[in-house]
Design a protein around this motif. Structure first.
Motif, PDB file in Angstrom:
ATOM      1  N   PHE A  21      86.956  12.177  91.647  1.00  0.00           N
ATOM      2  CA  PHE A  21      85.958  12.392  92.368  1.00  0.00           C
ATOM      3  C   PHE A  21      85.683  13.809  92.691  1.00  0.00           C
ATOM      4  CE2 PHE A  21      87.159   8.295  94.223  1.00  0.00           C
ATOM      5  CZ  PHE A  21      86.149   7.581  93.642  1.00  0.00           C
ATOM      6  N   ASN A  22      84.339  14.455  92.615  1.00  0.00           N
ATOM      7  CA  ASN A  22      84.229  15.649  92.944  1.00  0.00           C
ATOM      8  C   ASN A  22      83.880  16.302  94.230  1.00  0.00           C
ATOM      9  OD1 ASN A  22      83.444  17.028  90.054  1.00  0.00           O
ATOM     10  ND2 ASN A  22      82.070  15.376  89.978  1.00  0.00           N
ATOM     11  N   SER A  23      83.558  15.263  95.010  1.00  0.00           N
ATOM     12  CA  SER A  23      83.705  15.424  96.663  1.00  0.00           C
ATOM     13  C   SER A  23      83.744  14.194  97.201  1.00  0.00           C
ATOM     14  CB  SER A  23      82.295  16.243  96.846  1.00  0.00           C
ATOM     15  OG  SER A  23      81.093  15.496  96.843  1.00  0.00           O
ATOM     16  N   SER A  24      83.628  13.969  98.568  1.00  0.00           N
ATOM     17  CA  SER A  24      83.685  12.953  99.476  1.00  0.00           C
ATOM     18  C   SER A  24      82.466  12.097  99.293  1.00  0.00           C
ATOM     19  CB  SER A  24      83.880  13.230 101.055  1.00  0.00           C
ATOM     20  OG  SER A  24      85.289  13.900 101.100  1.00  0.00           O
ATOM     21  N   GLU A  25      81.554  13.120  98.864  1.00  0.00           N
ATOM     22  CA  GLU A  25      79.786  12.508  99.024  1.00  0.00           C
ATOM     23  C   GLU A  25      80.029  11.228  97.864  1.00  0.00           C
ATOM     24  OE1 GLU A  25      80.538  15.730  99.586  1.00  0.00           O
ATOM     25  OE2 GLU A  25      79.545  15.248 101.489  1.00  0.00           O
ATOM     26  N   GLU A  26      80.651  11.416  96.922  1.00  0.00           N
ATOM     27  CA  GLU A  26      81.075  10.491  95.983  1.00  0.00           C
ATOM     28  C   GLU A  26      81.464   9.063  96.173  1.00  0.00           C
ATOM     29  OE1 GLU A  26      82.635  12.217  92.459  1.00  0.00           O
ATOM     30  OE2 GLU A  26      80.636  13.672  92.468  1.00  0.00           O
ATOM     31  N   ILE A  27      82.011   8.756  97.306  1.00  0.00           N
ATOM     32  CA  ILE A  27      82.662   7.723  97.995  1.00  0.00           C
ATOM     33  C   ILE A  27      81.640   6.799  98.538  1.00  0.00           C
ATOM     34  CG2 ILE A  27      84.354   6.792  99.616  1.00  0.00           C
ATOM     35  CD1 ILE A  27      85.842   8.549  97.414  1.00  0.00           C
ATOM     36  N   TYR A  28      81.505   5.741  97.819  1.00  0.00           N
ATOM     37  CA  TYR A  28      80.484   4.660  98.137  1.00  0.00           C
ATOM     38  C   TYR A  28      79.249   5.179  99.108  1.00  0.00           C
ATOM     39  CZ  TYR A  28      83.498   0.536  97.370  1.00  0.00           C
ATOM     40  OH  TYR A  28      83.953  -0.727  96.727  1.00  0.00           O
ATOM     41  N   PRO A  29      78.428   5.878  98.270  1.00  0.00           N
ATOM     42  CA  PRO A  29      77.444   6.451  98.652  1.00  0.00           C
ATOM     43  C   PRO A  29      76.281   5.837  99.169  1.00  0.00           C
ATOM     44  CG  PRO A  29      77.426   7.010  96.579  1.00  0.00           C
ATOM     45  CD  PRO A  29      78.747   6.314  96.787  1.00  0.00           C
ATOM     46  N   SER A  30      76.053   4.659  98.503  1.00  0.00           N
ATOM     47  CA  SER A  30      75.011   3.622  98.999  1.00  0.00           C
ATOM     48  C   SER A  30      75.479   3.096 100.241  1.00  0.00           C
ATOM     49  CB  SER A  30      74.873   2.766  97.806  1.00  0.00           C
ATOM     50  OG  SER A  30      76.004   1.723  97.378  1.00  0.00           O
ATOM     51  N   ASN A  31      76.466   2.807 100.623  1.00  0.00           N
ATOM     52  CA  ASN A  31      77.109   2.262 101.817  1.00  0.00           C
ATOM     53  C   ASN A  31      77.490   3.247 103.033  1.00  0.00           C
ATOM     54  OD1 ASN A  31      78.552   0.354  99.406  1.00  0.00           O
ATOM     55  ND2 ASN A  31      77.442  -0.744 101.059  1.00  0.00           N
ATOM     56  N   LEU A  32      77.109   4.459 102.925  1.00  0.00           N
ATOM     57  CA  LEU A  32      77.406   5.491 103.762  1.00  0.00           C
ATOM     58  C   LEU A  32      76.046   5.418 104.624  1.00  0.00           C
ATOM     59  CD1 LEU A  32      78.980   7.751 105.270  1.00  0.00           C
ATOM     60  CD2 LEU A  32      77.739   9.375 103.594  1.00  0.00           C
ATOM     61  N   VAL A  33      76.122   4.924 106.001  1.00  0.00           N
ATOM     62  CA  VAL A  33      74.909   4.705 107.000  1.00  0.00           C
ATOM     63  C   VAL A  33      74.890   5.664 107.887  1.00  0.00           C
ATOM     64  CG1 VAL A  33      74.734   2.301 106.291  1.00  0.00           C
ATOM     65  CG2 VAL A  33      76.031   3.041 108.184  1.00  0.00           C
ATOM     66  N   ALA A  34      75.800   6.628 108.123  1.00  0.00           N
ATOM     67  CA  ALA A  34      75.669   7.467 109.335  1.00  0.00           C
ATOM     68  C   ALA A  34      76.963   8.790 108.700  1.00  0.00           C
ATOM     69  CB  ALA A  34      75.950   7.001 110.318  1.00  0.00           C
ATOM     70  N   TYR A  35      76.525   9.739 108.958  1.00  0.00           N
ATOM     71  CA  TYR A  35      77.558  10.999 108.644  1.00  0.00           C
ATOM     72  C   TYR A  35      77.166  12.169 109.461  1.00  0.00           C
ATOM     73  CZ  TYR A  35      78.998  15.128 105.643  1.00  0.00           C
ATOM     74  OH  TYR A  35      79.617  15.987 104.974  1.00  0.00           O
ATOM     75  N   TRP A  36      78.332  12.881 110.152  1.00  0.00           N
ATOM     76  CA  TRP A  36      78.063  14.142 110.906  1.00  0.00           C
ATOM     77  C   TRP A  36      79.045  14.878 110.235  1.00  0.00           C
ATOM     78  CZ3 TRP A  36      77.658   9.054 112.896  1.00  0.00           C
ATOM     79  CH2 TRP A  36      76.837   8.840 113.993  1.00  0.00           C
ATOM     80  N   ASN A  37      78.313  16.072 109.761  1.00  0.00           N
ATOM     81  CA  ASN A  37      79.260  17.072 109.067  1.00  0.00           C
ATOM     82  C   ASN A  37      79.567  18.160 110.114  1.00  0.00           C
ATOM     83  OD1 ASN A  37      76.981  18.703 108.836  1.00  0.00           O
ATOM     84  ND2 ASN A  37      76.839  18.618 106.551  1.00  0.00           N
ATOM     85  N   PHE A  38      78.652  18.404 111.158  1.00  0.00           N
ATOM     86  CA  PHE A  38      78.764  19.627 112.159  1.00  0.00           C
ATOM     87  C   PHE A  38      78.886  20.767 111.607  1.00  0.00           C
ATOM     88  CE2 PHE A  38      81.020  15.538 114.329  1.00  0.00           C
ATOM     89  CZ  PHE A  38      80.037  15.344 115.223  1.00  0.00           C
ATOM     90  N   ASP A  39      77.923  20.915 110.475  1.00  0.00           N
ATOM     91  CA  ASP A  39      77.860  22.324 110.050  1.00  0.00           C
ATOM     92  C   ASP A  39      76.734  23.014 110.839  1.00  0.00           C
ATOM     93  OD1 ASP A  39      79.881  22.481 108.233  1.00  0.00           O
ATOM     94  OD2 ASP A  39      78.812  21.666 106.585  1.00  0.00           O
ATOM     95  N   ASN A  40      77.013  23.720 111.971  1.00  0.00           N
ATOM     96  CA  ASN A  40      75.956  24.360 112.837  1.00  0.00           C
ATOM     97  C   ASN A  40      74.916  23.519 113.480  1.00  0.00           C
ATOM     98  OD1 ASN A  40      75.691  26.750 114.054  1.00  0.00           O
ATOM     99  ND2 ASN A  40      73.863  27.208 112.644  1.00  0.00           N
ATOM    100  N   THR A  41      75.215  22.002 113.252  1.00  0.00           N
ATOM    101  CA  THR A  41      74.092  20.926 113.980  1.00  0.00           C
ATOM    102  C   THR A  41      74.814  19.829 114.237  1.00  0.00           C
ATOM    103  OG1 THR A  41      72.279  19.721 113.490  1.00  0.00           O
ATOM    104  CG2 THR A  41      73.858  20.230 111.421  1.00  0.00           C
ATOM    105  N   THR A  42      74.404  19.166 115.322  1.00  0.00           N
ATOM    106  CA  THR A  42      74.850  17.873 115.783  1.00  0.00           C
ATOM    107  C   THR A  42      74.162  16.917 115.486  1.00  0.00           C
ATOM    108  OG1 THR A  42      73.789  18.148 117.811  1.00  0.00           O
ATOM    109  CG2 THR A  42      75.803  19.133 118.060  1.00  0.00           C
ATOM    110  N   ASN A  43      73.237  17.343 114.268  1.00  0.00           N
ATOM    111  CA  ASN A  43      72.131  16.164 114.145  1.00  0.00           C
ATOM    112  C   ASN A  43      72.973  15.188 113.013  1.00  0.00           C
ATOM    113  OD1 ASN A  43      70.334  17.395 115.128  1.00  0.00           O
ATOM    114  ND2 ASN A  43      68.868  17.865 113.452  1.00  0.00           N
ATOM    115  N   GLU A  44      72.891  13.774 113.025  1.00  0.00           N
ATOM    116  CA  GLU A  44      73.437  12.944 111.856  1.00  0.00           C
ATOM    117  C   GLU A  44      72.649  13.210 110.925  1.00  0.00           C
ATOM    118  OE1 GLU A  44      73.549   9.953 109.553  1.00  0.00           O
ATOM    119  OE2 GLU A  44      71.983  10.013 110.837  1.00  0.00           O
TER     120      GLU A  44
END
Length: 304
Positions: free
Chosen positions: A49-72
């Motif tokens: 894998f190149n990044s975590s984004e490639e782990i089951y992307p079609s089943n990822l339903v919510a994601y918070w990376n907290f990069d200067n934002t609290t937005n989901e």
């Protein structure tokens, strides 16, 4: 002269046979004519894998990376309120959310968390935290308005040890079944199964994951790529104890309703607003296979 001619003829035959055998050996080395593979294809990758984004992307339903934002990130949903929160630069990937006796509250019904949409689940988070010897910590809650217990309660029993103890933390998640009852698992000693825990610390990132499989009723806990939930407690049944994502639901990081001013639902004071940091929170609508949870951990270590 006859001997010389015969010798030359024999030598020629031997050379021809050798060439044939050599050619045959070369062909046998790839009898199915598979394409060649370059090592360059895997340079910089983790488990392919190149990044975590490639782990089951079609089943990822919510994601918070907290990069200067609290937005989901998937729905773009912004937090409704919060306290004691800021961003730090030394996250697992980019920035992270730091809480100082703080919380984040989302007074929204996420479509991805509706009853029909969420049956199995995986909640993955990176955490920096210390035990405190007095209060439990709610890392993540899929909360039910006016109710103390949420649909999913990612509980850290930071109350059970002193802050000086950094080689052990009790992770005790719960969920609500269709019958409204609470189901749980935890990392603890049980019979021949020994207590296991990720290392923790104010500046130590620990990867904590909980998974639930609706087809089997298995509820499991992971710490730093290792399955640490008690095997005897992981089977929660497949009848009315199956997970149910009651509606409406809301999301809280770092606490429950009782730590939010004006939202108190009971006299229970066992939880305190969280002090620590959170990063890379991912919610999947599937129970991730073991190998992918391990890959998520490795990718996080690599900053990917």
């Amino acid at each position: 002269m006859k001997f010389s001619t015969l010798y030359k003829s024999g030598a020629f035959v031997l050379l021809a046979l050798s060439a044939t055998v050599w050619s045959s050996c070369q062909k046998d080395g790839n009898p199915n004519k598979l394409p060649s593979v370059s090592t360059d294809t895997y340079v910089g990758k983790v488990d392919g894998f190149n990044s975590s984004e490639e782990i089951y992307p079609s089943n990822l339903v919510a994601y918070w990376n907290f990069d200067n934002t609290t937005n989901e990130k998937i729905s773009g949903t912004a937090s409704t309120s919060g306290s004691g929160n800021t961003f730090i630069t030394a996250g697992v990937k980019g920035q992270a959310l730091a809480l100082n006796a703080g919380y984040l509250y989302y007074a929204n019904q996420f479509n991805a968390f509706k009853t029909a949409a969420l049956k199995s689940f995986t909640v993955s988070a990176w955490v920096q935290i210390l035990n405190n010897g007095s209060k439990k910590t709610m890392l993540f809650q899929l909360a039910r308005p006016t109710m103390f217990n949420g649909n999913i309660n990612f509980v850290l029993e930071t109350n059970s040890r002193a802050a000086t103890i950094t080689d052990a933390i009790t992770i005790h998640p719960t969920f609500l079944g269709q019958n409204g009852g609470t189901q749980d698992n935890l990392n603890a000693s049980n019979g021949t199964f020994l207590f296991q825990s990720p290392k923790i610390g104010a500046n130590v990132w620990a990867h904590m994951v909980i998974t639930y499989d609706a087809s089997t009723g298995i509820f499991q806990i992971w710490g730093n790529g290792v399955k640490i939930g008690v095997p005897a407690y992981q089977s929660r049944g497949t009848g009315t104890t199956l997970f149910n994502s009651f509606e409406p639901s809301e999301v809280i990081f770092g606490g429950n309703y009782n730590v939010i001013p004006g939202k108190t639902v009971s006299t229970d004071t066992s939880f305190g607003a969280m002090t620590g940091s959170i990063d890379e929170v991912r919610v999947y609508n599937v129970c991730l296979p073991d190998a992918y949870i391990i890959s998520l951990y490795k990718l996080g270590l690599a900053g990917k």
